[in-house]
Design a protein around this motif. Structure first.
Motif, mmCIF file in Angstrom:
data_model
loop_
_atom_site.group_PDB
_atom_site.id
_atom_site.type_symbol
_atom_site.label_atom_id
_atom_site.label_comp_id
_atom_site.label_asym_id
_atom_site.label_seq_id
_atom_site.Cartn_x
_atom_site.Cartn_y
_atom_site.Cartn_z
ATOM 1 N N LEU A 129 0.805 -1.223 0.000
ATOM 2 C CA LEU A 129 0.000 0.000 0.000
ATOM 3 C C LEU A 129 0.833 1.266 0.000
ATOM 4 O O LEU A 129 0.376 2.305 -0.484
ATOM 5 N N SER A 130 2.047 1.224 0.573
ATOM 6 C CA SER A 130 2.858 2.439 0.662
ATOM 7 C C SER A 130 4.054 2.438 -0.280
ATOM 8 O O SER A 130 4.738 3.458 -0.411
ATOM 9 N N GLY A 131 4.355 1.308 -0.893
ATOM 10 C CA GLY A 131 5.437 1.274 -1.862
ATOM 11 C C GLY A 131 6.822 1.184 -1.264
ATOM 12 O O GLY A 131 7.816 1.401 -1.972
ATOM 13 N N THR A 132 6.926 0.869 0.025
ATOM 14 C CA THR A 132 8.260 0.720 0.647
ATOM 15 C C THR A 132 8.922 -0.537 0.106
ATOM 16 O O THR A 132 8.282 -1.590 0.017
ATOM 17 N N PRO A 133 10.200 -0.448 -0.255
ATOM 18 C CA PRO A 133 10.883 -1.658 -0.727
ATOM 19 C C PRO A 133 10.821 -2.759 0.330
ATOM 20 O O PRO A 133 10.893 -2.508 1.539
ATOM 21 N N LEU A 134 10.705 -3.994 -0.176
ATOM 22 C CA LEU A 134 10.518 -5.116 0.745
ATOM 23 C C LEU A 134 11.645 -5.246 1.757
ATOM 24 O O LEU A 134 11.370 -5.459 2.951
ATOM 25 N N PRO A 135 12.933 -5.132 1.362
ATOM 26 C CA PRO A 135 13.986 -5.239 2.396
ATOM 27 C C PRO A 135 13.861 -4.178 3.484
ATOM 28 O O PRO A 135 14.036 -4.465 4.672
ATOM 29 N N LEU A 136 13.524 -2.946 3.089
ATOM 30 C CA LEU A 136 13.353 -1.890 4.092
ATOM 31 C C LEU A 136 12.134 -2.145 4.979
ATOM 32 O O LEU A 136 12.146 -1.830 6.174
ATOM 33 N N PRO B 219 4.852 8.261 -3.169
ATOM 34 C CA PRO B 219 3.653 9.095 -3.061
ATOM 35 C C PRO B 219 2.481 8.565 -3.861
ATOM 36 O O PRO B 219 1.325 8.639 -3.414
ATOM 37 N N GLU B 220 2.733 8.065 -5.085
ATOM 38 C CA GLU B 220 1.624 7.603 -5.900
ATOM 39 C C GLU B 220 0.878 6.437 -5.238
ATOM 40 O O GLU B 220 -0.338 6.299 -5.406
ATOM 41 N N LEU B 221 1.593 5.571 -4.499
ATOM 42 C CA LEU B 221 0.955 4.437 -3.838
ATOM 43 C C LEU B 221 0.417 4.798 -2.450
ATOM 44 O O LEU B 221 -0.615 4.287 -2.015
ATOM 45 N N ALA B 222 1.149 5.674 -1.738
ATOM 46 C CA ALA B 222 0.778 5.980 -0.354
ATOM 47 C C ALA B 222 -0.345 6.990 -0.246
ATOM 48 O O ALA B 222 -0.846 7.238 0.848
ATOM 49 N N ARG C 130 9.444 15.144 4.048
ATOM 50 C CA ARG C 130 8.792 14.723 2.802
ATOM 51 C C ARG C 130 7.650 15.681 2.478
ATOM 52 O O ARG C 130 6.480 15.355 2.575
ATOM 53 N N PRO C 131 7.981 16.908 2.035
ATOM 54 C CA PRO C 131 6.903 17.875 1.732
ATOM 55 C C PRO C 131 6.033 17.442 0.555
ATOM 56 O O PRO C 131 4.899 17.918 0.417
ATOM 57 N N ASP C 132 6.554 16.558 -0.288
ATOM 58 C CA ASP C 132 5.758 16.109 -1.420
ATOM 59 C C ASP C 132 4.555 15.284 -0.975
ATOM 60 O O ASP C 132 3.574 15.143 -1.707
ATOM 61 N N MET C 133 4.604 14.725 0.256
ATOM 62 C CA MET C 133 3.491 13.937 0.740
ATOM 63 C C MET C 133 2.347 14.806 1.255
ATOM 64 O O MET C 133 1.233 14.317 1.464
ATOM 65 N N VAL C 134 2.599 16.099 1.433
ATOM 66 C CA VAL C 134 1.542 17.008 1.917
ATOM 67 C C VAL C 134 1.422 18.199 0.968
ATOM 68 O O VAL C 134 1.149 19.323 1.395
ATOM 69 N N ALA C 135 1.652 17.933 -0.306
ATOM 70 C CA ALA C 135 1.636 19.026 -1.271
ATOM 71 C C ALA C 135 0.233 19.529 -1.547
ATOM 72 O O ALA C 135 0.021 20.710 -1.879
ATOM 73 N N THR C 136 -0.773 18.679 -1.417
ATOM 74 C CA THR C 136 -2.147 19.086 -1.690
ATOM 75 C C THR C 136 -2.915 19.250 -0.388
ATOM 76 O O THR C 136 -2.541 18.660 0.654
ATOM 77 N N PRO C 137 -3.997 20.029 -0.386
ATOM 78 C CA PRO C 137 -4.789 20.179 0.850
ATOM 79 C C PRO C 137 -5.345 18.858 1.349
ATOM 80 O O PRO C 137 -5.430 18.630 2.565
#
Length: 421
Positions: A42-49, A88-91, A140-147
């Motif tokens: 759902l969030s796109g985090t790499p599996l090892p991480l 961002p696209e997945l989360a 990560r300002p890109d995660m809160v770029a929109t209202p």
């Protein structure tokens, strides 16, 4: 049986600890099994991480049991790093910066630290976790770029902080209650230990009193018999007279040692003991024993039917008072004539023990607890006792006891049946 009772609380504590550790381990495994796939899909985090950072979050509650500071540092690193690894696209469609499994892990971690190590360290873990989550939007300002994403992140932070704070308060309250219960348990154990020590002291006193009741009267008679043998048996040679004098001296020394021991062991608040069942009917035999020692004793008993109706406590107290008065008379007024009178009336019994002036100075020392013990017996039953010199140079002991002392007085009087002279 006593050993089993001592081991039971320890077994209970071990079983509770084992259950708590098992429940915590199961919760950690379940959260880790859910967090890793959700974070990856759902969030796109790499599996090892996801594996590494998820392990950092989920292992922290277990590590907090023995290493709380290390656990706080490990959890803070994981809470700060994991939100930075999302796509961002997945989360955008999932909670951020805290996913649901991460939120539950945070609450569990704060609860464990607070419960085991106190509210101060628990608050430290809560604040660091909240600060780490607040830094995620800054980094990560890109995660809160929109209202919409900003509002979603704000709501996620508020919910996470509120849940963790609620768990913190609950854990602090429960930990306080557990500590109070543990202190109460320790106080009960301490009280039980003190009670056992008190029982030991009381048992020592009871043994000492029993020793006096069994031995002191007979030792007094032996001392009188040995002291008066040379006067009662004129045919004794010098060797036999010296032997009797040695016996009398040994008896006096034994009585003195007994008084010193009882003075050390005596306490003021003894519980009731079961009393020997001597009564008024045994007084004639007691007087005969004194007579056989060569002492002239007169006995007058009046109102036998009324005396027979007396309660057991009165019967015992009357016998003890007469016994003690006779012992004092033969010890402190050797050679004097003794008169014993018991007069039972409708509501009371009157006791008088009188000895005349002694023809010679007594050999043994005084200073025991005899008069005090007799007076306490009489007063506990609601009666009275007086003792003092008489007009003829002798000594009077007079007591008045009610015939109908109740059961509570009887129990108290029985406790004095172990009293010392």
């Amino acid at each position: 049986m006593a050993r089993r009772r001592q081991r039971t609380p320890l077994r209970q504590r071990i079983s509770r600890r084992t259950f708590a550790l098992g429940a915590l381990g199961a919760a950690v495994v379940a959260l880790y099994a859910i967090l890793v796939p959700l974070q990856t899909v759902l969030s796109g985090t790499p599996l090892p991480l996801s594996f590494i950072l998820g392990a950092a979050l989920c292992v922290s509650p277990v590590l907090a049991i023995s290493r709380p500071v290390w656990a706080i540092g490990l959890f803070t690193v994981g809470a700060l790093t994991l939100p930075l690894t999302v796509v961002p696209e997945l989360a955008i469609q999932s909670p951020w910066p805290w996913s649901v499994p991460a939120l539950l892990t945070f609450a569990l971690f704060v609860g464990v630290v607070t419960f085991l190590h106190g509210a101060r360290l628990g608050a430290f873990a809560l604040i660091l976790g909240a600060i780490a989550s607040l830094l995620a939007p800054v980094l990560r300002p890109d995660m809160v770029a929109t209202p919409e994403s900003s509002a979603s992140a704000t709501a996620d932070l508020i919910v996470t902080t509120a849940v963790a704070s609620a768990v913190y308060l609950i854990a602090a309250l429960v930990a306080g209650r557990v500590r109070v219960a543990a202190e109460l348990t320790r106080e009960k154990e301490h009280s039980a230990l003190e009670e056992a020590r008190r029982a030991l002291v009381e048992e020592r006193t009871r043994i000492a009193r029993e020793l006096h009741d069994v031995v002191a009267h007979s030792m007094s008679v032996i001392q009188v018999q040995a002291s008066t043998a040379k006067y009662r048996i004129p045919a004794l040679n010098d060797a036999a007279t010296a032997e009797f004098d040695d016996i009398a001296a040994t008896a006096r020394g034994s009585l003195a040692e007994m008084r010193r021991m009882l003075g050390v062991l005596r306490t003021e608040d003894q519980t009731a003991e079961l009393a020997p069942q001597q009564g008024i009917d045994d007084i004639p035999a007691l007087v005969d024993t004194i007579r056989r020692a060569g002492v002239e004793v007169g006995l007058v008993l009046e109102g036998g039917e009324a005396a027979a109706a007396a309660t057991p406590s009165v019967q015992i107290a009357a016998f003890r008072i007469v016994q003690e008065a006779l012992s004092n008379a033969v010890r402190h007024a050797p050679g004097a004539r003794i008169a014993v009178q018991l007069r039972a009336q409708a509501r009371s019994i009157r006791i008088r023990v009188h000895n005349g002036a002694p023809p010679r100075t007594p050999d043994g020392p005084g200073g025991g607890y005899g008069l005090r013990g007799m007076r306490e017996r009489a007063e506990i039953l609601g009666g009275s006792l007086s003792a003092g010199p008489s007009s003829d140079g002798g000594w009077d002991v007079e007591a008045v006891l009610p015939l109908d002392a109740d059961g509570s007085d009887a129990s108290a009087a029985a406790s004095l049946d172990k009293e010392t002279p």
